[in-house]
Design a protein around this motif. Structure first.
Motif, PDB file in Angstrom:
ATOM      1  N   GLU A  23     -28.798   8.061  49.440  1.00  0.00           N
ATOM      2  CA  GLU A  23     -27.493   7.674  48.897  1.00  0.00           C
ATOM      3  C   GLU A  23     -27.063   6.419  49.620  1.00  0.00           C
ATOM      4  OE1 GLU A  23     -22.913   9.299  48.829  1.00  0.00           O
ATOM      5  OE2 GLU A  23     -24.557  10.750  48.859  1.00  0.00           O
ATOM      6  N   GLU A  24     -26.556   5.443  48.911  1.00  0.00           N
ATOM      7  CA  GLU A  24     -26.094   4.233  49.570  1.00  0.00           C
ATOM      8  C   GLU A  24     -24.946   3.614  48.790  1.00  0.00           C
ATOM      9  OE1 GLU A  24     -28.154   0.468  49.368  1.00  0.00           O
ATOM     10  OE2 GLU A  24     -29.652   1.342  48.023  1.00  0.00           O
ATOM     11  N   GLN A  25     -24.277   2.684  49.436  1.00  0.00           N
ATOM     12  CA  GLN A  25     -23.129   2.011  48.834  1.00  0.00           C
ATOM     13  C   GLN A  25     -23.477   0.553  48.627  1.00  0.00           C
ATOM     14  OE1 GLN A  25     -19.100   2.855  50.287  1.00  0.00           O
ATOM     15  NE2 GLN A  25     -18.912   0.676  50.663  1.00  0.00           N
ATOM     16  N   ILE A  26     -23.220   0.074  47.442  1.00  0.00           N
ATOM     17  CA  ILE A  26     -23.441  -1.337  47.142  1.00  0.00           C
ATOM     18  C   ILE A  26     -22.077  -2.013  47.063  1.00  0.00           C
ATOM     19  CG2 ILE A  26     -24.401  -3.001  45.506  1.00  0.00           C
ATOM     20  CD1 ILE A  26     -26.335  -0.880  44.593  1.00  0.00           C
ATOM     21  N   ASN A  27     -21.828  -3.002  47.930  1.00  0.00           N
ATOM     22  CA  ASN A  27     -20.528  -3.679  48.000  1.00  0.00           C
ATOM     23  C   ASN A  27     -20.522  -4.977  47.203  1.00  0.00           C
ATOM     24  OD1 ASN A  27     -19.451  -1.739  49.847  1.00  0.00           O
ATOM     25  ND2 ASN A  27     -20.705  -2.694  51.447  1.00  0.00           N
ATOM     26  N   GLU A  28     -19.351  -5.524  47.121  1.00  0.00           N
ATOM     27  CA  GLU A  28     -19.129  -6.864  46.567  1.00  0.00           C
ATOM     28  C   GLU A  28     -19.548  -6.970  45.104  1.00  0.00           C
ATOM     29  OE1 GLU A  28     -21.079  -9.603  49.120  1.00  0.00           O
ATOM     30  OE2 GLU A  28     -19.786  -9.193  50.833  1.00  0.00           O
ATOM     31  N   LEU A  29     -19.186  -5.969  44.324  1.00  0.00           N
ATOM     32  CA  LEU A  29     -19.340  -6.068  42.877  1.00  0.00           C
ATOM     33  C   LEU A  29     -18.007  -6.426  42.264  1.00  0.00           C
ATOM     34  CD1 LEU A  29     -21.531  -2.955  42.066  1.00  0.00           C
ATOM     35  CD2 LEU A  29     -22.258  -5.336  42.141  1.00  0.00           C
ATOM     36  N   PRO A  30     -17.943  -7.282  41.276  1.00  0.00           N
ATOM     37  CA  PRO A  30     -16.663  -7.654  40.660  1.00  0.00           C
ATOM     38  C   PRO A  30     -16.174  -6.551  39.723  1.00  0.00           C
ATOM     39  CG  PRO A  30     -18.455  -8.732  39.511  1.00  0.00           C
ATOM     40  CD  PRO A  30     -19.081  -8.016  40.679  1.00  0.00           C
ATOM     41  N   PHE A  31     -14.869  -6.469  39.620  1.00  0.00           N
ATOM     42  CA  PHE A  31     -14.320  -5.627  38.565  1.00  0.00           C
ATOM     43  C   PHE A  31     -14.559  -6.363  37.246  1.00  0.00           C
ATOM     44  CE2 PHE A  31     -11.452  -4.706  42.240  1.00  0.00           C
ATOM     45  CZ  PHE A  31     -11.985  -3.463  42.515  1.00  0.00           C
ATOM     46  N   ALA A  32     -15.239  -5.719  36.329  1.00  0.00           N
ATOM     47  CA  ALA A  32     -15.608  -6.422  35.087  1.00  0.00           C
ATOM     48  C   ALA A  32     -15.989  -5.414  34.020  1.00  0.00           C
ATOM     49  CB  ALA A  32     -16.777  -7.381  35.343  1.00  0.00           C
ATOM     50  N   GLU A  33     -15.945  -5.923  32.786  1.00  0.00           N
ATOM     51  CA  GLU A  33     -16.460  -5.161  31.664  1.00  0.00           C
ATOM     52  C   GLU A  33     -17.863  -5.655  31.308  1.00  0.00           C
ATOM     53  OE1 GLU A  33     -13.845  -5.154  28.365  1.00  0.00           O
ATOM     54  OE2 GLU A  33     -12.064  -4.682  29.551  1.00  0.00           O
ATOM     55  N   ALA A  34     -18.582  -4.864  30.502  1.00  0.00           N
ATOM     56  CA  ALA A  34     -19.907  -5.239  29.977  1.00  0.00           C
ATOM     57  C   ALA A  34     -20.932  -5.456  31.073  1.00  0.00           C
ATOM     58  CB  ALA A  34     -19.812  -6.479  29.095  1.00  0.00           C
ATOM     59  N   LEU A  35     -20.852  -4.672  32.113  1.00  0.00           N
ATOM     60  CA  LEU A  35     -21.933  -4.653  33.094  1.00  0.00           C
ATOM     61  C   LEU A  35     -23.073  -3.785  32.549  1.00  0.00           C
ATOM     62  CD1 LEU A  35     -19.901  -4.147  36.383  1.00  0.00           C
ATOM     63  CD2 LEU A  35     -20.957  -6.274  35.590  1.00  0.00           C
ATOM     64  N   VAL A  36     -24.290  -4.048  33.029  1.00  0.00           N
ATOM     65  CA  VAL A  36     -25.462  -3.283  32.603  1.00  0.00           C
ATOM     66  C   VAL A  36     -26.240  -2.857  33.839  1.00  0.00           C
ATOM     67  CG1 VAL A  36     -27.642  -3.304  31.333  1.00  0.00           C
ATOM     68  CG2 VAL A  36     -25.642  -4.484  30.408  1.00  0.00           C
ATOM     69  N   LEU A  37     -26.587  -1.579  33.883  1.00  0.00           N
ATOM     70  CA  LEU A  37     -27.460  -1.089  34.936  1.00  0.00           C
ATOM     71  C   LEU A  37     -28.831  -0.810  34.332  1.00  0.00           C
ATOM     72  CD1 LEU A  37     -26.685   1.287  37.794  1.00  0.00           C
ATOM     73  CD2 LEU A  37     -28.691   1.732  36.411  1.00  0.00           C
ATOM     74  N   GLU A  38     -29.883  -1.394  34.919  1.00  0.00           N
ATOM     75  CA  GLU A  38     -31.242  -1.223  34.438  1.00  0.00           C
ATOM     76  C   GLU A  38     -32.098  -0.603  35.528  1.00  0.00           C
ATOM     77  OE1 GLU A  38     -32.697  -4.995  33.201  1.00  0.00           O
ATOM     78  OE2 GLU A  38     -31.468  -5.089  31.396  1.00  0.00           O
ATOM     79  N   ALA A  39     -33.009   0.303  35.132  1.00  0.00           N
ATOM     80  CA  ALA A  39     -33.938   0.924  36.071  1.00  0.00           C
ATOM     81  C   ALA A  39     -35.330   0.896  35.480  1.00  0.00           C
ATOM     82  CB  ALA A  39     -33.525   2.355  36.368  1.00  0.00           C
ATOM     83  N   SER A  40     -36.344   0.622  36.332  1.00  0.00           N
ATOM     84  CA  SER A  40     -37.746   0.606  35.917  1.00  0.00           C
ATOM     85  C   SER A  40     -38.576   1.329  36.960  1.00  0.00           C
ATOM     86  CB  SER A  40     -38.265  -0.834  35.766  1.00  0.00           C
ATOM     87  OG  SER A  40     -37.516  -1.545  34.801  1.00  0.00           O
ATOM     88  N   ALA A  41     -39.481   2.205  36.480  1.00  0.00           N
ATOM     89  CA  ALA A  41     -40.393   2.921  37.374  1.00  0.00           C
ATOM     90  C   ALA A  41     -41.744   2.221  37.355  1.00  0.00           C
ATOM     91  CB  ALA A  41     -40.540   4.362  36.921  1.00  0.00           C
ATOM     92  N   PHE A  42     -42.338   2.084  38.576  1.00  0.00           N
ATOM     93  CA  PHE A  42     -43.598   1.354  38.721  1.00  0.00           C
ATOM     94  C   PHE A  42     -44.655   2.239  39.365  1.00  0.00           C
ATOM     95  CE2 PHE A  42     -40.326  -1.836  38.470  1.00  0.00           C
ATOM     96  CZ  PHE A  42     -40.874  -2.815  37.660  1.00  0.00           C
ATOM     97  N   SER A  43     -45.904   1.827  39.160  1.00  0.00           N
ATOM     98  CA  SER A  43     -47.020   2.568  39.734  1.00  0.00           C
ATOM     99  C   SER A  43     -47.347   2.104  41.147  1.00  0.00           C
ATOM    100  CB  SER A  43     -48.256   2.422  38.842  1.00  0.00           C
ATOM    101  OG  SER A  43     -48.604   1.052  38.705  1.00  0.00           O
ATOM    102  N   THR A  44     -46.630   1.094  41.668  1.00  0.00           N
ATOM    103  CA  THR A  44     -46.848   0.599  43.026  1.00  0.00           C
ATOM    104  C   THR A  44     -45.555   0.697  43.814  1.00  0.00           C
ATOM    105  OG1 THR A  44     -46.306  -1.670  42.405  1.00  0.00           O
ATOM    106  CG2 THR A  44     -48.611  -1.008  42.201  1.00  0.00           C
ATOM    107  N   ALA A  45     -45.657   0.515  45.122  1.00  0.00           N
ATOM    108  CA  ALA A  45     -44.482   0.629  45.993  1.00  0.00           C
ATOM    109  C   ALA A  45     -43.644  -0.636  46.034  1.00  0.00           C
ATOM    110  CB  ALA A  45     -44.917   1.009  47.411  1.00  0.00           C
ATOM    111  N   ASP A  46     -44.163  -1.747  45.486  1.00  0.00           N
ATOM    112  CA  ASP A  46     -43.412  -2.998  45.558  1.00  0.00           C
ATOM    113  C   ASP A  46     -42.967  -3.500  44.190  1.00  0.00           C
ATOM    114  OD1 ASP A  46     -45.817  -3.680  44.499  1.00  0.00           O
ATOM    115  OD2 ASP A  46     -46.352  -5.181  46.011  1.00  0.00           O
ATOM    116  N   ALA A  47     -42.967  -2.632  43.190  1.00  0.00           N
ATOM    117  CA  ALA A  47     -42.501  -2.965  41.843  1.00  0.00           C
ATOM    118  C   ALA A  47     -43.296  -4.091  41.202  1.00  0.00           C
ATOM    119  CB  ALA A  47     -41.016  -3.319  41.856  1.00  0.00           C
ATOM    120  N   THR A  48     -44.586  -4.220  41.554  1.00  0.00           N
ATOM    121  CA  THR A  48     -45.424  -5.257  40.943  1.00  0.00           C
ATOM    122  C   THR A  48     -46.523  -4.680  40.067  1.00  0.00           C
ATOM    123  OG1 THR A  48     -46.883  -5.311  42.868  1.00  0.00           O
ATOM    124  CG2 THR A  48     -45.008  -6.844  42.850  1.00  0.00           C
TER     125      THR A  48
END
Length: 598
Positions: free
Chosen positions: A77-102
């Protein structure tokens, strides 16, 4: 991109996204952010088992505001700071077969959200596999087929999968043994039929199948019922009926039996029977010493006998009978018209030797002189000559068509198909065709001509070619509905496909396979009767064993059969059918064997 604390495959990914504090002073801040749950379609996991990392990005338009890489491992669990208050944000996630997302992308997901002060959003993000299809390849050696499955994405690239994520199945386990080994499997043939082999990638649910004919095993499905009809002296005539019964002649006896071999009626004559011929509801008995007798099929009732007529021919209905006979001095062949049930003389005409009657209706009788290659017609009621027309050598009569603008007669000589006006005998068209065999379809809408390996169809009205097929292993002949039965070429070891082609366009109506045999494919021969196709071999009079297969003529379904019919006995010298009963005249015509599947 620095990896964040690890997360497991079986728990939520919880992110608290903080955008700052609430109003000033020493007041308590109002929680602001997003609680994110990453869900996998399988409720027991949030990630593919092959995934080594998940990349999470938060975007505003195309701008990446935050990015984290999470490795497979303990919860985090972690906290991500310094995000603007805004509309139309998008969160994207991708799963990879390697540890470095390559490495290869295994799954992706995205979800839009808005970030407002003093409000928390709970977002559920479902990762969707990038596998869009499964490709299945096969290679066969002898009785064993090796199958190789590959998961691919929408671009056609291979997607990494773990061996335990593959599931294999066979449609009918009696057809062979399927041995899985991750993304590969081997299939060893054992039976007879058509096996569907399927590979499923379990995480994506994508699957692929191949159909494999299996021809190595025992072909019998349902053992036929067997009955035997003994022949006292010698079988001389056989007339199959639609209901499975038969009328046969045994020296001086004629009798009818049903498909169990039980006698329905019997008549004993004073002279030996030469052969039998059916005329509608009657059977005409030709006698060796000359003459004919007429009996009713249903009960054997005798109607009349004539000592002069030699060869029964045909009838135009239940009222008129046409036969051939010779005068003694000088010897001359005649055609006579008689009343079918009374024997009453109607008319007589002299005809050349080698004449045969072909077809009759209420208006005309058609004959063919095979010596001088001509067709000729008589008036059916009065007997006078209507016309005569010469045709090429070797011509065979295919039939007539009474519908359309003009009634036509169709004739096939080796290499030529022609039509004659039925009323005058004048040639109306002729075309070059392959081979010397053919037929007019039952609906009279197509003419089919064929040789050993090719076939073509033509329009009866004009002779225009409709379609053509070549390169066949063997053309067998017409099915009851007008389809053409063929053996197409094949590269499958041990399996011979057999197909029915539509006469309208030559397309395949059905296709099935014959069991594996050591017999050359060009030796197969089929007899077609009613709703059954009986596939055997040429040269059936030999000693030993031979295949015998039975198919449904409408669907091609394999019904029953055996690779070795009659071990240690003479194979049948005659093969006919009555309804769904196969009639085998065996052991030098001294007995009948009746085989039926129902």
């Amino acid at each position: 991109m620095t990896p964040s604390p690890k997360l497991t495959r079986r728990t939520l990914l919880l992110l608290t996204l903080s955008a700052g504090c609430s109003g000033g002073g020493g007041g308590v801040s109002t929680p602001t952010g997003v609680i994110l749950a990453l869900d996998w379609p399988d409720a027991s996991r949030v990630l593919p088992v092959a995934a080594k990392s998940v990349r999470v990005q938060i975007k505003l338009g195309t701008k990446i505001l935050a990015e984290r890489l999470y490795l497979a491992g303990p919860d985090s669990e972690e906290q991500i700071n310094e995000l603007p208050f805004a509309e139309a944000l998008v969160l994207e996630a991708s799963a990879f077969s390697t540890a470095d997302a390559t490495g290869a992308t295994l799954a992706t997901a995205s979800v839009p959200f808005n970030l407002f002060r003093g409000k928390q959003e709970r977002l559920a993000l479902t990762l969707t596999s990038v596998i869009s299809r499964v490709a299945l390849n096969q290679a066969t050696t002898g009785l064993e087929t090796t199958l190789m499955a590959v998961a691919r994405d929408g671009a056609g690239s291979a997607v990494l999968t773990l061996p335990e994520q593959w599931q294999w199945s066979v449609s009918d386990p009696t057809l062979g043994t399927l041995t899985p080994a991750g993304s590969t499997a081997s299939f060893t043939e054992l039976g007879f039929g058509v096996a569907t082999l399927t590979a499923t990638e379990k995480e994506s649910g994508k699957a692929a199948s191949v159909t494999r004919p299996v021809c190595s095993g025992d072909p019998s499905k349902t053992a036929p019922l067997v009955a035997t009809v003994p022949i006292s002296v010698k079988l001389t005539g056989l007339v199959p009926l639609e209901n499975g019964s038969i009328v046969l002649s045994d020296d001086r006896d004629i009798k009818a039996v049903d498909n169990t071999g039980a006698t329905l009626w019997r008549r004993t004559l004073t002279r030996t029977v030469e052969y039998l011929q059916r005329m509608g509801d009657y059977v005409v008995v030709s006698l060796i010493s000359g003459g004919i007798r007429v009996h009713r099929i249903s009960d054997g009732a005798f109607f009349w006998e004539d000592a002069i007529l030699e060869l029964p021919s045909l009838t135009d209905s239940t009222s008129r009978f046409f036969g051939l006979t010779h005068t003694s001095a000088p010897r001359q062949l005649h055609v006579q018209a008689r009343g079918l049930t009374t024997g009453d003389f109607l008319w007589d005409q002299a005809v050349p030797d080698n004449t045969m009657t072909l077809w009759a209706d209420s208006a005309r009788l058609l004959c063919q002189n095979q010596a001088n290659e001509s067709y000729f017609a008589f008036h059916a009621t009065l007997g006078y000559s209507l016309w005569e027309s010469r045709v090429p050598s070797g011509s065979q009569f295919l039939g007539v068509r009474l519908t359309g603008a003009t009634p036509l007669l169709f004739s096939l000589a080796p290499g030529e198909l022609r039509a004659l006006f039925l009323t005058t005998g004048v040639r109306t068209w002729g075309v070059a065709v392959p081979g010397d065999q053919g037929y007019l379809t039952p609906d009279k809408n197509q003419l089919i001509a064929y040789s050993e390996t090719q076939c073509s169809a033509y329009a009866p009205a004009t002779g225009t070619a409709l379609w053509s097929r070549s390169g066949l292993t063997r053309v067998i002949g017409m099915l009851p509905n007008g389809d053409l039965l063929v053996l197409p070429p094949t590269e499958l070891p041990g399996c011979q496909p057999i197909q029915a082609l539509r006469p309208t366009d030559g397309s395949v109506r059905w296709s099935t396979y014959l069991p594996s045999t050591t017999v050359p494919k060009d030796s197969f021969i089929a007899r077609i009767a009613g709703s059954r196709i009986y596939v055997s071999l040429t040269g059936m009079g030999g000693q030993g064993t031979t295949p015998l297969f039975v198919l449904d003529s409408t669907t091609g379904q394999y019904l029953w059969g055996t690779r070795q019919y009659g071990p240690g006995a003479t194979f049948p010298s005659a093969l006919t059918a009555s309804g769904n009963t196969l009639i085998l005249a065996a052991e030098s015509n001294t007995k009948l064997i009746l085989l039926r599947d129902s």
